[in-house]
Motif scaffolding. Structure first.
Motif, short mmCIF file in Angstrom:
data_model
loop_
_atom_site.label_atom_id
_atom_site.label_comp_id
_atom_site.label_asym_id
_atom_site.label_seq_id
_atom_site.Cartn_x
_atom_site.Cartn_y
_atom_site.Cartn_z
N ARG A 261 -0.09 11.97 -2.96
CA ARG A 261 -0.55 11.60 -2.15
C ARG A 261 -2.06 12.37 -2.22
O ARG A 261 -3.83 12.48 -2.26
CB ARG A 261 -0.36 11.12 -1.54
CG ARG A 261 0.86 9.68 -2.08
CD ARG A 261 0.47 9.01 -2.22
NE ARG A 261 -0.58 7.64 -1.67
CZ ARG A 261 -0.92 6.65 -1.25
NH1 ARG A 261 -0.81 5.94 -2.74
NH2 ARG A 261 -1.67 6.38 -0.04
N LYS A 264 -4.47 13.69 -5.55
CA LYS A 264 -4.79 12.26 -5.90
C LYS A 264 -5.90 12.52 -4.82
O LYS A 264 -7.06 12.02 -5.45
CB LYS A 264 -4.51 10.94 -5.63
CG LYS A 264 -3.26 11.02 -6.73
CD LYS A 264 -2.23 9.72 -7.28
CE LYS A 264 -1.72 9.47 -8.17
NZ LYS A 264 -1.28 7.84 -8.36
N ALA A 265 -5.83 12.35 -3.76
CA ALA A 265 -7.52 11.89 -2.55
C ALA A 265 -8.40 13.52 -2.95
O ALA A 265 -9.10 13.68 -1.97
CB ALA A 265 -6.89 11.85 -1.32
#
Length: 375
Positions: A261, A264-265
């Protein structure tokens, strides 16, 4: 073979060495009883495993550049299965160590060749994402290994573990035989092992990556080699040790998922590795503080979370400058860090001090992130 099917096979092949290591861990107590050796000697079976694994990484990595990924994978799995058959018949602790060494040599193919296949197919950020997916899958390995190993030892002793590993190796051999593609580039130029070794020995980035990988692995696997005896000292059963693997798998899986996550950020890989090192250091302090209580398992969650966060990022960026020799460079990187892991686990086995080992490993990993930022 499409990428989805390739990822499924790659997950199974990457999980295999880790399952083989963790499945064996609950058997250490039974090995000590059967062969009449103490905890320090029994724990050395994992050290022997990693040292032989390091040799296998070099041989299989070199061969996958020379003869191809597919035939190399099949040969390594066949050797592992053969060694396990012999292990079922061995009658001495020295013989068992020798068999473990040969089996580890074969199992190394699942690590280095699978990583090379993935680097053949994926590049850059996509590769980091793939390794994060691998990390989530690998998080299940400790739970599968410890829980299954504890059940097998309780029912059949350490030979039950060897029998299960034999079945697993044969299944992977058949699966690879029928579905594993050859991904080696057709125009791969000839690469000198000695020249590549010299280049990597002078590369501080390679040494930093090797030390990082070794630090997080020694922290993780010192639990599997030392905790069985800590459970015995606290009067806890081997079955409870197996159940602890489920708890740790949740932490590792969350770490890999959280890492995916954050990638992806747009969070940088170095920041994630630093965060993982801090998590590991806090976990090591917690294990040391609670070492006389069964609650010492709880701060181990921070250790496995750190592993799940750090390893995909380290592997994803370690060989970006060696794209023309991925098999050979991957083999040598593996040699570096598996020798370091083997030496670290040997020291951990002699010390029988889990908390102190975790603190030292995480402290080193954190120091390396600071040194890297200072460059």
């Amino acid at each position: 073979m499409n990428n989805r099917n390739l990822l499924l096979l790659a997950i199974a092949l990457l999980m295999f060495p880790q399952i083989a290591q963790t499945l064996y861990s609950p058997a250490l107590g039974d090995i000590g009883r059967v062969f009449d050796v103490g905890p320090e000697a029994a724990a050395q079976t994992l050290s022997v495993y990693f040292l032989a694994f390091a040799v296998g990484v070099v041989v299989w990595g070199r061969l996958c550049d020379r003869i191809g990924r597919r035939p190399t994978m099949l040969a390594g799995l066949a050797i592992y299965a053969s060694a396990t058959v012999i292990g079922l018949r061995v009658g001495s602790f020295t013989g068992l160590l020798a068999v473990q060494a040969v089996a580890a040599f074969g199992a190394a193919v699942g690590s280095v060749v699978t990583q090379t296949v993935l680097r053949d197919r994926f590049k850059g950020a996509e590769l980091a994402q793939v390794f994060s997916i691998m990390g989530i899958a690998l998080a299940a390995s400790p739970a599968i290994g410890l829980f299954s190993g504890a059940s097998l030892v309780q029912a059949f002793g350490y030979r039950g573990v060897l029998g299960a590993l034999l079945v697993l190796a044969v299944l992977l051999l058949l699966w690879s035989m029928y579905t594993l593609p050859e991904t080696r580039p057709e125009q791969l130029p000839p690469v000198s092992l000695i020249e590549t070794l010299g280049r990597m020995l002078r590369d501080l980035g390679i040494w930093r990556s090797a030390l990082w990988i070794a630090s997080f692995n020694v922290a993780l696997f010192s639990y599997y080699s030392l905790a069985p005896f800590q459970f015995q000292r606290l009067g806890l059963s081997d079955t409870l040790f197996g159940y602890s693997g489920v708890i740790l798998a949740l932490g590792s899986g969350f770490g890999a998922w959280f890492n995916k996550r954050l990638l992806k950020a747009g969070v940088a890989a170095m920041q994630l590795i630093r965060l993982a090192a801090v998590s590991g250091l806090l976990g090591g302090l917690g294990v040391w503080w609670l070492q006389d209580s069964a609650a010492f398992v709880l701060p181990m969650l921070l250790i496995v979370l750190a592993f799940g966060m750090a390893i995909p990022n380290i592997l994803g960026m370690a060989l970006v400058d060696y794209s023309d020799r991925l098999g050979t460079a991957g083999a040598l990187l593996g040699l570096f860090y598996y020798l370091l892991i083997g030496a670290g686990l040997m020291l951990a086995g002699w010390s029988q001090a889990l908390g102190e080992t975790l603190i030292a490993c995480s402290g080193l990993a954190l120091l390396l992130t600071i040194k890297s930022a200072a460059k």
